[in-house]
Write a protein that holds these residues in place. Structure first.
Motif, PDB file in Angstrom:
ATOM      1  N   LEU A 107       0.839  -1.204   0.000  1.00 23.49           N
ATOM      2  CA  LEU A 107       0.000   0.000   0.000  1.00 23.49           C
ATOM      3  C   LEU A 107       0.872   1.252   0.000  1.00 23.49           C
ATOM      4  N   ILE A 108       1.867   1.277   0.862  1.00 22.55           N
ATOM      5  CA  ILE A 108       2.748   2.447   0.948  1.00 22.55           C
ATOM      6  C   ILE A 108       3.466   2.667  -0.388  1.00 22.55           C
ATOM      7  N   LYS A 109       3.985   1.591  -0.962  1.00 25.33           N
ATOM      8  CA  LYS A 109       4.670   1.714  -2.249  1.00 25.33           C
ATOM      9  C   LYS A 109       3.714   2.187  -3.343  1.00 25.33           C
ATOM     10  N   SER A 110       2.458   1.734  -3.279  1.00 29.99           N
ATOM     11  CA  SER A 110       1.502   2.139  -4.311  1.00 29.99           C
ATOM     12  C   SER A 110       1.171   3.628  -4.215  1.00 29.99           C
ATOM     13  N   LEU A 111       1.249   4.204  -3.019  1.00 34.79           N
ATOM     14  CA  LEU A 111       1.062   5.657  -2.894  1.00 34.79           C
ATOM     15  C   LEU A 111       2.150   6.385  -3.695  1.00 34.79           C
ATOM     16  N   LEU A 112       3.365   5.929  -3.544  1.00 34.72           N
ATOM     17  CA  LEU A 112       4.501   6.536  -4.240  1.00 34.72           C
ATOM     18  C   LEU A 112       4.367   6.372  -5.757  1.00 34.72           C
ATOM     19  N   VAL A 113       4.065   5.161  -6.183  1.00 33.56           N
ATOM     20  CA  VAL A 113       3.928   4.894  -7.620  1.00 33.56           C
ATOM     21  C   VAL A 113       2.766   5.697  -8.205  1.00 33.56           C
ATOM     22  N   THR A 114       1.652   5.733  -7.509  1.00 38.60           N
ATOM     23  CA  THR A 114       0.474   6.459  -7.995  1.00 38.60           C
ATOM     24  C   THR A 114       0.762   7.948  -8.109  1.00 38.60           C
ATOM     25  N   GLN A 115       1.440   8.501  -7.109  1.00 39.88           N
ATOM     26  CA  GLN A 115       1.783   9.930  -7.153  1.00 39.88           C
ATOM     27  C   GLN A 115       2.701  10.211  -8.348  1.00 39.88           C
ATOM     28  N   GLN A 116       3.672   9.344  -8.566  1.00 41.72           N
ATOM     29  CA  GLN A 116       4.604   9.546  -9.672  1.00 41.72           C
ATOM     30  C   GLN A 116       3.906   9.402 -11.028  1.00 41.72           C
ATOM     31  N   ALA A 124      -3.282   9.624  -1.494  1.00 42.10           N
ATOM     32  CA  ALA A 124      -3.853   9.257  -0.199  1.00 42.10           C
ATOM     33  C   ALA A 124      -4.619   7.953  -0.302  1.00 42.10           C
ATOM     34  N   SER A 125      -4.774   7.328   0.825  1.00 43.90           N
ATOM     35  CA  SER A 125      -5.555   6.102   0.904  1.00 43.90           C
ATOM     36  C   SER A 125      -7.035   6.450   0.834  1.00 43.90           C
ATOM     37  N   SER A 130     -13.933   8.169   1.906  1.00 42.68           N
ATOM     38  CA  SER A 130     -13.074   9.175   2.516  1.00 42.68           C
ATOM     39  C   SER A 130     -11.647   8.976   2.018  1.00 42.68           C
ATOM     40  N   THR A 131     -10.843  10.022   2.136  1.00 39.99           N
ATOM     41  CA  THR A 131      -9.419   9.891   1.864  1.00 39.99           C
ATOM     42  C   THR A 131      -8.662  10.252   3.136  1.00 39.99           C
ATOM     43  N   GLY A 132      -7.561   9.561   3.357  1.00 39.65           N
ATOM     44  CA  GLY A 132      -6.795   9.806   4.572  1.00 39.65           C
ATOM     45  C   GLY A 132      -5.454   9.113   4.539  1.00 39.65           C
ATOM     46  N   VAL A 133      -4.945   8.851   5.730  1.00 40.32           N
ATOM     47  CA  VAL A 133      -3.629   8.226   5.873  1.00 40.32           C
ATOM     48  C   VAL A 133      -3.741   6.715   5.747  1.00 40.32           C
ATOM     49  N   PRO A 134      -2.638   6.132   5.335  1.00 39.03           N
ATOM     50  CA  PRO A 134      -1.384   6.706   4.905  1.00 39.03           C
ATOM     51  C   PRO A 134      -1.576   7.622   3.699  1.00 39.03           C
ATOM     52  N   ALA A 135      -0.770   8.685   3.704  1.00 39.30           N
ATOM     53  CA  ALA A 135      -0.860   9.658   2.617  1.00 39.30           C
ATOM     54  C   ALA A 135       0.515  10.233   2.329  1.00 39.30           C
ATOM     55  N   LEU A 136       0.740  10.526   1.054  1.00 44.65           N
ATOM     56  CA  LEU A 136       1.997  11.100   0.589  1.00 44.65           C
ATOM     57  C   LEU A 136       1.758  12.551   0.200  1.00 44.65           C
ATOM     58  N   PHE A 137       2.682  13.423   0.610  1.00 43.64           N
ATOM     59  CA  PHE A 137       2.607  14.842   0.278  1.00 43.64           C
ATOM     60  C   PHE A 137       3.894  15.264  -0.412  1.00 43.64           C
ATOM     61  N   HIS A 138       3.763  15.871  -1.574  1.00 45.32           N
ATOM     62  CA  HIS A 138       4.917  16.434  -2.274  1.00 45.32           C
ATOM     63  C   HIS A 138       5.462  17.603  -1.453  1.00 45.32           C
TER      64      HIS A 138
END
Length: 190
Positions: A107-116, A124-125, A130-138
Motif C-alpha cells: 500500500l505504501i509503495k503504491s502511494l509513491l507509484v500512484t503519485q509519480q 492518499a488512501s 473518505s481519503t486519509g492516511v497513509p498519505a503522501l505529500f509532495h
C-alpha cells in the motif's frame, strides 16, 4: 509515523497493544521498513520511553514531540521539522499512523507509484468514501503541513486540494484502534 497520542479513549497506550505476537507499533514500523523507503521517523510523545523501547533496535529515527497534548498537528510538524533539519530536502513525505493494523508495504509503495504516475502533488488512501492516511505529500505542501495546528491532521489539507490528490484503494483503511471495542474486534478477526 505518528505514535505520540495519549490513547485517552482506550485508557492505555494503543501503540503497545499486542497483535499477532507484536505490538501495533512494531507491526507499523516493520511495514515501513519493508517498503525500503528511508528515512523512517517515528514521532512519540505520551509514554515516549515505553514506546521507544519497543522499536529502539529498529532502523528508525525516534523523535519526541514534547507538545503531543496539543494534538495530531503538533506531531506532523515535529516529524516534518526533524526530517527537514536532519536530511537533504526530500521530494515528499508519507504520513502513517501506528494504529492502522492492515497497512501493508505494498500500500505504501503504491502511494509513491500512484503519485509519480499521475503527477499529482498528493496520494492518499481511499476508504469508506473518505481519503486519509497513509498519505503522501509532495514537498510543495510542506509549508501547509508546517502550519497545521490543534487536532488537525492530513485530511485538512487533502480535502481543500482534492484536485491535487490521487487515491489508492485501502479496503480496511477505516479500521484503526481507538477504543477497547475496536481492539476486541481486531483480535476476533485474527
Amino acid at each position: 509515523m505518528l505514535a505520540a497520542g495519549g490513547s485517552t479513549r482506550l485508557g492505555r497506550p494503543k501503540q503497545l497493544l499486542q497483535y499477532k505476537g507484536k505490538t501495533l507499533l512494531q507491526h507499523a514500523v516493520e511495514t515501513a521498513v519493508d517498503t525500503g523507503i528511508h528515512p523512517i521517523i517515528v514521532v512519540t510523545g505520551c509514554n515516549s520511553e515505553l514506546i521507544a523501547g519497543q522499536i529502539n533496535k529498529m532502523p528508525v529515527d525516534i523523535v519526541i514531540n514534547e507538545k503531543w497534548q496539543d494534538g495530531m498537528a503538533s506531531s506532523i510538524v515535529c516529524g516534518l521539522n526533524f526530517l527537514l533539519s536532519g536530511y537533504p530536502l526530500p521530494d515528499g513525505v508519507i504520513f502513517m499512523m501506528s494504529d492502522q493494523p492492515f497497512v501493508s508495504a505494498a500500500l505504501i509503495k503504491s502511494l509513491l507509484v500512484t503519485q509519480q504516475q499521475t503527477g499529482k502533488a498528493m496520494a492518499a488512501s481511499s476508504y469508506k468514501n473518505s481519503t486519509g492516511v497513509p498519505a503522501l505529500f509532495h514537498k510543495a505542501f510542506f509549508p501547509q503541513l508546517l502550519r497545521l495546528s490543534g487536532d488537525a491532521g492530513a485530511r485538512t489539507i487533502l480535502q481543500p486540494y482534492s484536485s491535487e490528490v490521487a487515491t489508492v484503494s485501502f479496503a480496511k483503511g477505516n479500521i484503526d484502534i481507538d477504543t477497547a471495542e475496536d481492539y476486541e474486534k481486531l483480535l476476533q478477526s485474527e
